[in-house]
Design a protein around this motif. Sequence first.
Motif, PDB file in Angstrom:
ATOM      1  N   ALA A 142      -3.649   3.030 -11.970  1.00  0.00           N
ATOM      2  CA  ALA A 142      -2.634   2.193 -12.625  1.00  0.00           C
ATOM      3  C   ALA A 142      -3.254   1.398 -13.768  1.00  0.00           C
ATOM      4  O   ALA A 142      -2.662   1.257 -14.840  1.00  0.00           O
ATOM      5  CB  ALA A 142      -1.984   1.256 -11.612  1.00  0.00           C
ATOM      6  N   ASP A 143      -4.451   0.880 -13.544  1.00  0.00           N
ATOM      7  CA  ASP A 143      -5.200   0.162 -14.574  1.00  0.00           C
ATOM      8  C   ASP A 143      -6.651   0.110 -14.120  1.00  0.00           C
ATOM      9  O   ASP A 143      -6.973   0.538 -12.993  1.00  0.00           O
ATOM     10  CB  ASP A 143      -4.624  -1.248 -14.824  1.00  0.00           C
ATOM     11  CG  ASP A 143      -4.657  -2.127 -13.594  1.00  0.00           C
ATOM     12  OD1 ASP A 143      -5.747  -2.352 -13.008  1.00  0.00           O
ATOM     13  OD2 ASP A 143      -3.579  -2.619 -13.190  1.00  0.00           O
ATOM     14  N   PRO A 144      -7.567  -0.368 -14.965  1.00  0.00           N
ATOM     15  CA  PRO A 144      -8.990  -0.329 -14.603  1.00  0.00           C
ATOM     16  C   PRO A 144      -9.354  -1.065 -13.310  1.00  0.00           C
ATOM     17  O   PRO A 144     -10.383  -0.735 -12.700  1.00  0.00           O
ATOM     18  CB  PRO A 144      -9.666  -0.990 -15.820  1.00  0.00           C
ATOM     19  CG  PRO A 144      -8.757  -0.660 -16.958  1.00  0.00           C
ATOM     20  CD  PRO A 144      -7.376  -0.751 -16.388  1.00  0.00           C
ATOM     21  N   THR A 145      -8.559  -2.026 -12.884  1.00  0.00           N
ATOM     22  CA  THR A 145      -8.912  -2.755 -11.660  1.00  0.00           C
ATOM     23  C   THR A 145      -8.831  -1.859 -10.422  1.00  0.00           C
ATOM     24  O   THR A 145      -9.395  -2.197  -9.385  1.00  0.00           O
ATOM     25  CB  THR A 145      -8.010  -3.986 -11.468  1.00  0.00           C
ATOM     26  OG1 THR A 145      -6.643  -3.561 -11.329  1.00  0.00           O
ATOM     27  CG2 THR A 145      -8.131  -4.938 -12.634  1.00  0.00           C
ATOM     28  N   GLU A 146      -8.145  -0.712 -10.514  1.00  0.00           N
ATOM     29  CA  GLU A 146      -8.078   0.213  -9.381  1.00  0.00           C
ATOM     30  C   GLU A 146      -9.232   1.221  -9.405  1.00  0.00           C
ATOM     31  O   GLU A 146      -9.415   1.973  -8.439  1.00  0.00           O
ATOM     32  CB  GLU A 146      -6.752   0.978  -9.393  1.00  0.00           C
ATOM     33  CG  GLU A 146      -5.542   0.132  -9.043  1.00  0.00           C
ATOM     34  CD  GLU A 146      -4.302   0.988  -8.841  1.00  0.00           C
ATOM     35  OE1 GLU A 146      -4.391   2.233  -9.056  1.00  0.00           O
ATOM     36  OE2 GLU A 146      -3.258   0.427  -8.485  1.00  0.00           O
TER      37      GLU A 146
END
Length: 221
Positions: A211-215
């Motif tokens: 979904a975004d880099p934090t995942e």
Amino acid sequence: MNTRTNPRPPRSRRRRLGAALLALALVVLGALAVQQSLAAASADAGRTVPSPAPTPFPDLSSGGAGTDHGDADGTIADGDQPTVFDVERPSVGNLDPDLLAALQRAATDAEVDGVGFRVNSGWRSAELQERMLQDAIAEYGSEAEARRWVATPQTSAHVSGDAVDLGPLPALDWLAQRGWRYGLCQTYANESWHYELRPDAAADGCPQMYADPTEDPRMRS
């Protein structure tokens, strides 16, 4: 000899004549109105109406709008985006060789379709990446939100030369449909411009996006 005066036309005939004249007048007025409408439509057809400007997607790739930290650290100034063949530019030439080769193959084929690739950001120095992260924190108000868009220097695939941010929109559309054939895959759902090399994609297709880099587990080290 008696002189006879010509009789006046019957009243019904006068009425029919008046109705005919009225109908003729209405036809003439209608024709003039149609002519004026056609002339106005023709004038509008020849007038160029500017298309609305496309809404730009978020882009922190140049280290802040209008900021130029110098070409040597991978900064790409606004309006000076190189192609994937401009290897003399550090942002392009310092990319991983396999990634660069895949980009050049894809760009060559895309040119046949009238589509050109531009590099909005490629390789970046650790110093540039840190500045971008600090800029993002200031823009988004927290490090947690900034990390959805900008990685740390220690985890960034741009710093290692393994990622590239591409444009313009026709290039992104072309890659979304065909990039897997070259092993080029969009990594994050919130960054349609961020591509990395996944060699197995040519056979198996691109892996599911985060979904975004934090995942991304790589961003947690």
